[in-house]
Write an enzyme that holds these catalytic residues in place. Structure first.
Site, short mmCIF file in Angstrom:
data_model
loop_
_atom_site.label_atom_id
_atom_site.label_comp_id
_atom_site.label_asym_id
_atom_site.label_seq_id
_atom_site.Cartn_x
_atom_site.Cartn_y
_atom_site.Cartn_z
N VAL A 150 0.97 -1.18 -0.18
CA VAL A 150 -0.02 -0.08 0.03
C VAL A 150 0.72 1.33 -0.11
CG1 VAL A 150 -1.73 1.47 1.37
CG2 VAL A 150 -1.95 -1.18 1.19
N TYR A 151 1.98 1.21 0.77
CA TYR A 151 2.83 2.40 0.95
C TYR A 151 3.48 2.56 -0.41
CZ TYR A 151 6.42 5.62 2.18
OH TYR A 151 7.44 6.72 2.30
N SER A 152 4.06 1.48 -1.13
CA SER A 152 4.69 1.71 -2.35
C SER A 152 3.68 2.19 -3.54
CB SER A 152 5.39 0.29 -2.64
OG SER A 152 5.66 0.21 -4.04
#
EC number: 1.1.1.-
Length: 315
Positions: free
Chosen positions: A201-203
């Site tokens: 999700v962060y990426s």
């Protein structure tokens, strides 16, 4: 003979292709960080105020100080009132010639009505520069269904890393367009450069920042507005969990100064020469190598985070 000439032609094209990318790689490092001179940001911005989201900690705070040093009035948008007041005090003590304002705003759970109120407040001043810096990171890398904090945290990371950069850009661009001057810098992450398992999700959210920035740059490239993405690797901040500096992990003040020096010279860069070297070198390796590298790094990061949590529990 025709086959021989065809083979020579194909070989020449391949060599030229490799040479082009090699020169481009070298120039992205040396040209940007050694030969180019910083532009006059305040002159190019066309107005005296710089808005920085998440400007009370880490990179955001260092951007606030560095822009004050360069003569901008500073408008910080962040969540914690006490930190905003303290940061304002620190900036004005060091740079008494600038004005500092702030807005208290929680980016994790706002309504569109909240954003409209914030933008109304911000647009009371002439904004020359917007730094969309606010962001959120998971406690440590993990498979999506095992995320610490569950879907609440997943939602917060997704929202905070994508919505502010979108809505603040949309809400502040009108005054930049009317002046035909302005600068928007969107802070992404090197994590957006690859498909990173256990950082999914962060990426993905940081890739969104890159993509949005590139689209906006094309939309406004003929209207006198600079729109640029900065995608750093590791910086010594509370958010990153690393407090010690190293060759590839600068302190936030060093990074902020370096990153701002690149503005106006490129559409996207890491913001720091050693980070750029890292990224250019990693880009030479196949995806399977990067996957292995990310996996190893994720395991180490998770183990350190869990050990730190266990030590706190024992204390």
């Amino acid at each position: 003979m025709n086959i021989e000439w065809f083979a020579i032609g194909v070989g020449a094209i391949v060599v030229l292709y490799i040479l082009y990318h090699f020169i481009k790689m070298i120039w992205s490092i040396l040209g940007l960080y050694v030969f180019y001179q910083p532009i006059d940001l305040k002159k190019k911005a066309g107005a005296s105020w710089a808005v920085i989201t998440g400007g009370t900690d880490g990179i955001g705070k260092s951007f606030s100080f560095e822009l004050a040093k360069r003569g901008f009035n500073i408008y910080i948008v962040s969540r914690t009132q006490s930190k905003l007041e303290q940061t304002k005090k620190e900036i004005m003590e060091k740079y008494s010639n600038v004005e500092v304002r702030f807005a208290t705003f929680d980016f994790t759970n706002p309504s569109i009505s909240d954003y409209k109120k914030l933008l109304s407040q911000l647009n009371e001043v002439s904004i020359g520069m917007l730094i969309n810096n606010v962001g959120m990171l998971f406690e440590y890398p993990e498979n999506l269904h095992k995320t610490v904090g569950g879907i609440d945290v997943v939602a917060n990371v997704t929202i905070l890393n994508t919505l502010p950069v979108t809505l603040l850009s949309a809400g502040i661009l009108p005054q930049m367009v009317s002046r035909k001057t302005g600068i928007i810098v969107n802070i992404g992450s090197v994590a957006g450069a690859a498909k990173m398992a256990e950082w999914s999700v962060y990426s993905a959210s940081k890739k969104y920042v890159e993509w949005l920035t590139g689209c906006l740059r094309k939309e406004y490239e003929h209207q006198g507005i600079i729109i640029q993405a900065i995608t750093p690797a590791l910086v010594a901040t509370k958010l990153s969990g690393h407090t010690e500096t190293s060759l590839f992990c600068p302190d936030s003040a060093t990074f902020a100064k370096s990153a701002l020096n690149t503005v106006g010279h490129t559409s996207q860069t890491t913001g720091y020469i050693n980070h750029q070297i890292q990224c250019e070198m990693l880009a030479l390796f196949p995806e399977c190598f990067l996957d292995s590298f990310v996996k190893k790094s994720s395991v180490e990061t998770r183990e350190k985070a869990l050990a730190k949590k266990e030590n706190k529990h024992l204390l």
